[in-house]
Scaffold this active site. Structure first.
Site, PDB file in Angstrom:
ATOM      1  N   GLU A  19       0.748  -0.993  -0.806  1.00  0.00           N
ATOM      2  CA  GLU A  19      -0.190  -0.055   0.068  1.00  0.00           C
ATOM      3  C   GLU A  19       1.107   0.781   0.311  1.00  0.00           C
ATOM      4  O   GLU A  19      -0.205   2.733  -0.693  1.00  0.00           O
ATOM      5  CB  GLU A  19      -1.562  -0.325   1.267  1.00  0.00           C
ATOM      6  CG  GLU A  19      -2.006  -1.252   1.394  1.00  0.00           C
ATOM      7  CD  GLU A  19      -0.932  -2.552   2.218  1.00  0.00           C
ATOM      8  OE1 GLU A  19      -0.497  -2.182   2.094  1.00  0.00           O
ATOM      9  OE2 GLU A  19      -2.229  -3.384   2.577  1.00  0.00           O
ATOM     10  N   SER A 439      19.276  -8.933 -23.436  1.00  0.00           N
ATOM     11  CA  SER A 439      17.583  -8.583 -23.338  1.00  0.00           C
ATOM     12  C   SER A 439      17.883  -6.946 -24.541  1.00  0.00           C
ATOM     13  O   SER A 439      18.662  -6.089 -24.369  1.00  0.00           O
ATOM     14  CB  SER A 439      16.974  -8.191 -22.484  1.00  0.00           C
ATOM     15  OG  SER A 439      18.514  -7.071 -21.341  1.00  0.00           O
ATOM     16  N   GLU A 671      30.377  -4.237 -17.906  1.00  0.00           N
ATOM     17  CA  GLU A 671      29.520  -2.629 -17.287  1.00  0.00           C
ATOM     18  C   GLU A 671      30.917  -2.108 -16.891  1.00  0.00           C
ATOM     19  O   GLU A 671      31.367  -1.348 -16.188  1.00  0.00           O
ATOM     20  CB  GLU A 671      28.832  -2.710 -16.634  1.00  0.00           C
ATOM     21  CG  GLU A 671      28.370  -1.746 -16.147  1.00  0.00           C
ATOM     22  CD  GLU A 671      26.757  -1.155 -15.158  1.00  0.00           C
ATOM     23  OE1 GLU A 671      25.516  -2.352 -15.584  1.00  0.00           O
ATOM     24  OE2 GLU A 671      27.132  -0.814 -13.867  1.00  0.00           O
ATOM     25  N   HIS A 700      22.237   3.196 -19.120  1.00  0.00           N
ATOM     26  CA  HIS A 700      21.837   3.472 -17.837  1.00  0.00           C
ATOM     27  C   HIS A 700      20.736   4.734 -18.793  1.00  0.00           C
ATOM     28  O   HIS A 700      20.132   5.016 -17.443  1.00  0.00           O
ATOM     29  CB  HIS A 700      22.154   3.246 -17.049  1.00  0.00           C
ATOM     30  CG  HIS A 700      23.146   2.280 -15.963  1.00  0.00           C
ATOM     31  ND1 HIS A 700      23.811   1.694 -17.282  1.00  0.00           N
ATOM     32  CD2 HIS A 700      22.281   1.434 -15.840  1.00  0.00           C
ATOM     33  CE1 HIS A 700      24.158   0.183 -16.159  1.00  0.00           C
ATOM     34  NE2 HIS A 700      23.159   0.129 -15.820  1.00  0.00           N
ATOM     35  N   CYS A 732      25.778  -2.398 -21.249  1.00  0.00           N
ATOM     36  CA  CYS A 732      24.394  -4.193 -19.889  1.00  0.00           C
ATOM     37  C   CYS A 732      23.170  -4.336 -20.937  1.00  0.00           C
ATOM     38  O   CYS A 732      23.345  -3.257 -22.192  1.00  0.00           O
ATOM     39  CB  CYS A 732      23.728  -3.301 -18.673  1.00  0.00           C
ATOM     40  SG  CYS A 732      23.358  -4.509 -17.609  1.00  0.00           S
TER      41      CYS A 732
HETATM   42  N1  GLN Z   1      21.829 -10.697 -19.629  1.00  0.00           N
HETATM   43  C1  GLN Z   1      21.213  -9.660 -18.438  1.00  0.00           C
HETATM   44  C2  GLN Z   1      20.510  -8.508 -20.127  1.00  0.00           C
HETATM   45  O1  GLN Z   1      20.886  -8.472 -21.109  1.00  0.00           O
HETATM   46  C3  GLN Z   1      22.316  -9.103 -18.339  1.00  0.00           C
HETATM   47  C4  GLN Z   1      21.072  -8.363 -16.805  1.00  0.00           C
HETATM   48  C5  GLN Z   1      22.648  -7.759 -16.253  1.00  0.00           C
HETATM   49  O2  GLN Z   1      23.847  -7.500 -16.400  1.00  0.00           O
HETATM   50  N2  GLN Z   1      21.767  -7.543 -14.820  1.00  0.00           N
HETATM   51  O3  GLN Z   1      19.761  -7.828 -19.454  1.00  0.00           O
HETATM   52 ZN    ZN Z   2      25.242  -6.059 -16.716  1.00  0.00          ZN
END
Ligand code: GLN
Ligand code: ZN
EC number: 2.1.1.14
Length: 765
Positions: A19, A439, A671, A700, A732
């Site tokens: 909540e 991803s 990263e 990011h 990433c």
């Molecule tokens: N393979 C994942 C992605 O590409 C790696 C994610 C991560 O590094 N936290 O989302």
């Molecule tokens: Zn990552």
């Protein structure tokens, strides 16, 4: 019999059904007014206090409530507000408070980072030119509220000055003491007001004491707490430590405070040893954290009682406090929100409310005698036993495999230098191969389709067709971009740990097992309640489908054991490293299945390796060795020409470069774009022989990097890393980005790569 007192250190904010989160987000979206937010959160706060009161907790924390984060609360209390928010003095408004946490168009948010070794993120204080001035005594406000509304004589909770300042940035070692000196009077102002208001106990959290630090720093604690005592002699200060044992036990228990809070759960048995060696001052209260405040399993109360009775031998009668090891912020609210769970698993669980019940039962057993709580003790004993002995927890095949680990080879057949030639031979990749981390954007459509499928509104087949369509679209996009090693995009996953938890035996998801991660964001770690086993192929279908659409290699995508462990609630009846090895053995089967099905580039992500490092350096080696072992258990059974990748996210990389190399992955992507310089200097010092992709732009931020920026990152890296080892990739996964910006950024990355390739070809001629 011993007279004992029960206590709590902090209660979850989220609410039973999140909540709190909803109220905050409604406010941020303009759906409710500030008055409504204040009213809703007050209701929640009082509800939580009332529960603790009804359970019979003697020392109930107040001021542990927050609108975002307790470190930010400390900053605004003392007026530590970055200039860019143009605060004009006086109590900080709720809007400014949220701006610091979340940013606004004219001013970027303060950084956030992990609170010690937890998954909770705090807002980093910006201490350049910090001049503390008490703007608002929130502790007093919450103390008075609890007293007036519920008649609770609460225990205000503050973060201690040294821990607070250590967590900040912008101070340096030489000026640190001067900074502490500036904060002493400000804290005293708060404490004096509390004392005058009739407060008896104040909890001051100094978890920094449970880290490893230079002995000279102890004198800062001596100075601070002596001043506090002098200024507020009638206030009982509970100096609270947690998450580890104390390197300087003897000195800490002799600090001038009324009580010292010690963690007897995450201390590797060292707290009790110290107590037995050095004893405990007769004039002090010992607050013994015996119920695990970071995990969700029911306590073995018989063992806890035995521990408490040993502890009580060293403590003056009437001065033993029984409590959780740390704030319950790190566990979900109540297990009774999970009526659908299997009875045996449910029986073995204990969330925040149940942990407080455990504290009360233990306190009564000490004070009144075991027979007064015989029913509760028996029930707990039976529940723990039932889970431990159940078929849920015990898979004999897995246990046999674990017993046989030493006979499993955890090395590749050929050394890297040999096998990489075999990989190059079939992969035929250009210089500076390009790839992504796994991803692609989880668009609103991806998320809403999954939600519809979970609700049963679309069939499995329809959902599958949708995932395939999205995968195919992105294979085409990657080919058009001219990337070299492709990925399927991870559209079938919400979360890289949850997805594996759903497919492996030994895991259980919860419905309301949420814990705060940062601000209104919560995560719902899966429970690893039993032996982990492979039961079905996890990623093969998606990877094989993607590979069927292209001639370029498609990289398989798995999450590695330590990351799975670090982002779950792991059973506490066997060592964590054993659970990691069980996960490793299960994933080894998945890796083999991928390979059998023609996926011969396989990435095994270990993003959480760095963040799970123990607080104390002395424990790093074991942790890292265990991590390397479980990773190799996962990855080493493949053919020499199969290429194993791994990916990690962090910037502090110096510390663990040897571990990274020991993983023996053929290619690692890291990263780095926000701290490029430092990482590269690491490579100037050590020789790293395997292939490596240093992220060449920061994913990011929605900002699209320019070709020139990316090129300059590549050039910088190539000063330290040989061109033949170097891969080019974003830093990433791209799932949080939007599609147009993702494609634009990747276009720039490929353009930059092609130009750099051309430069090198000229050089080579
Ligand atoms: N393979 C994942 C992605 O590409 C790696 C994610 C991560 O590094 N936290 O989302
Ligand atoms: Zn990552």
């Amino acid at each position: 019999m011993v007279k004992a007192i029960s206590s709590n250190l902090g209660y979850p904010r989220l609410g039973e059904k999140r909540e709190w989160k909803r109220a905050l987000e409604k406010f941020w979206n303009g759906l409710i007014t500030e008055q409504e937010l204040l009213a809703e959160t007050k209701t929640l706060r009082l509800h939580a206090l009332k529960k603790q009161q009804e359970k019979g907790i003697d020392l109930i924390p107040v001021g542990d409530f927050s609108f975002y984060d307790q470190v930010l609360d400390t900053s605004v209390t003392f007026g530590i507000i970055p200039k860019r928010f143009q605060h004009d003095g006086g109590k900080v408004s709720l809007n400014t408070y949220f701006d610091i946490a979340r940013g606004k168009s004219e001013a970027v948010a303060s950084e956030m980072t992990k609170w010690f070794n937890t998954n909770y993120h705090y807002i980093v204080p910006e201490l350049v030119d910090a001049t503390p001035k008490v703007l608002h005594n929130r502790s007093l406000y919450y103390y008075e509220e609890a007293k007036k509304e519920l008649g609770i004589d609460g225990k205000p909770v503050l973060i201690g000055p040294i821990t607070y300042l250590k967590l900040g940035k912008g101070s340096n070692a030489e000026s640190f003491e001067a900074l502490v000196d500036k904060f002493i009077p400000a804290y005293i102002e708060i404490l004096t007001e509390l004392e005058s208001a009739g407060v008896e106990w104040v909890q001051i959290d100094e978890p920094y004491l449970a880290t490893s630090f230079a002995k000279e720093e102890l004198q800062l604690f001596e100075k601070v707490y002596k001043e506090f005592q002098k200024a507020t002699p009638n206030l009982k200060i509970e100096l609270q430590t947690y998450f580890e044992s104390l390197d300087y036990y003897e000195e800490v228990v002799n600090l001038p405070v009324a009580a010292v809070g010690i963690d007897f759960v995450h201390d590797h048995g060292e707290s009790l040893k110290a107590l037995e060696t050095y004893g405990f001052p007769a004039d002090k209260f010992l607050a013994a954290g015996v119920v695990d405040g970071r995990n969700v399993w029911r306590s073995n109360l018989d063992e806890k009682l035995e521990l408490l009775s040993t502890i009580s031998n060293y403590v003056t009668d009437g001065k033993l406090i029984v409590q959780p090891s740390n704030s319950l912020l790190h566990v979900p609210v109540t297990k009774w929100s999970e009526p659908e769970l299997d009875e045996i698993i449910l029986g073995g669980l204990s969330f925040a409310d149940q942990k407080l019940d455990e504290v009360v039962v233990l306190t009564k057993a000490l004070t009144l005698g075991k027979e007064h709580v015989a029913t509760e003790l028996k029930e707990a004993r039976l529940a723990v036993l039932a889970l431990n002995e159940s078929s849920h927890r015990n898979n004999l095949e897995v246990q046999a495999a674990i017993a046989n680990l030493e006979n499993i080879r955890v090395e590749r057949d050929l050394p890297f230098a040999e096998r990489i030639k075999l990989q190059h031979a079939w992969l035929q990749l250009p210089l500076f191969p390009t790839t992504t981390i796994g991803s692609f954007p989880q668009s609103p459509e991806v998320r809403s389709t999954r939600a519809e499928w979970l609700k049963g509104n679309i069939t499995d087949a329809e959902y599958n067709t949708f995932i395939e369509k999205e995968t195919a679209r992105w294979i085409q996009i990657q080919e058009d971009l001219d990337l070299d090693v492709l990925v399927h995009g991870e559209f079938e996953r919400t979360d890289m740990v949850e997805y594996f938890g759903q497919k492996l035996a030994g895991f259980q998801a919860t419905k309301f097992g949420w814990v705060q991660s940062y601000g209104s964001r919560a995560v719902r770690p899966p429970l690893i309640y039993g032996d982990v086993a492979f039961t079905e192929e996890i990623t093969v279908k998606e990877s094989v489908y993607a590979q069927s659409l292209t001639k370029r290699p498609v990289k398989g995508m798995l999450t590695a054991p330590v990351t799975i462990i670090n982002w779950s609630f792991v059973r506490d009846d066997i060592p964590e490293s054993t659970v990691a090895n069980q996960v490793g053995l299960a994933l080894r089967k998945e890796v083999e299945a991928l390979e059998r099905n023609g996926i011969k580039v396989i990435q095994v992500d270990e993003p959480a390796l760095r963040e799970g490092l123990p607080l104390k350096r002395a424990r790093w080696e074991k942790y890292l060795n265990d991590a390397v072992y479980s990773f190799k258990l996962t990855t080493t059974s493949v053919q020499n020409d199969t290429q194993i990748h791994t990916h990690m996210c962090y910037s502090d990389f110096d510390d663990i470069i040897e571990t990274i190399s020991a993983l023996d992955a053929d290619v690692i992507s890291i990263e780095t774009s926000r701290s490029h310089g430092e990482i590269i200097s690491t490579f100037e010092e050590v020789t790293y022989d395997k292939e490596i992709g240093l992220g060449v732009y920061d994913i990011h931020s929605p900002r699209v990097p320019t070709v020139a920026e990316i090129q300059s990152n590549i050039h910088r890296a190539l000063r330290a890393i040989d061109a033949k080892q170097f891969w080019i990739n974003p830093d990433c996964g791209l799932k949080t980005r939007k599609e147009p910006e993702t494609i634009a950024a990747l276009q720039d990355m490929i353009k930059a790569t092609k130009e750099v390739r051309a430069e090198y070809q000229v050089l080579e001629k």
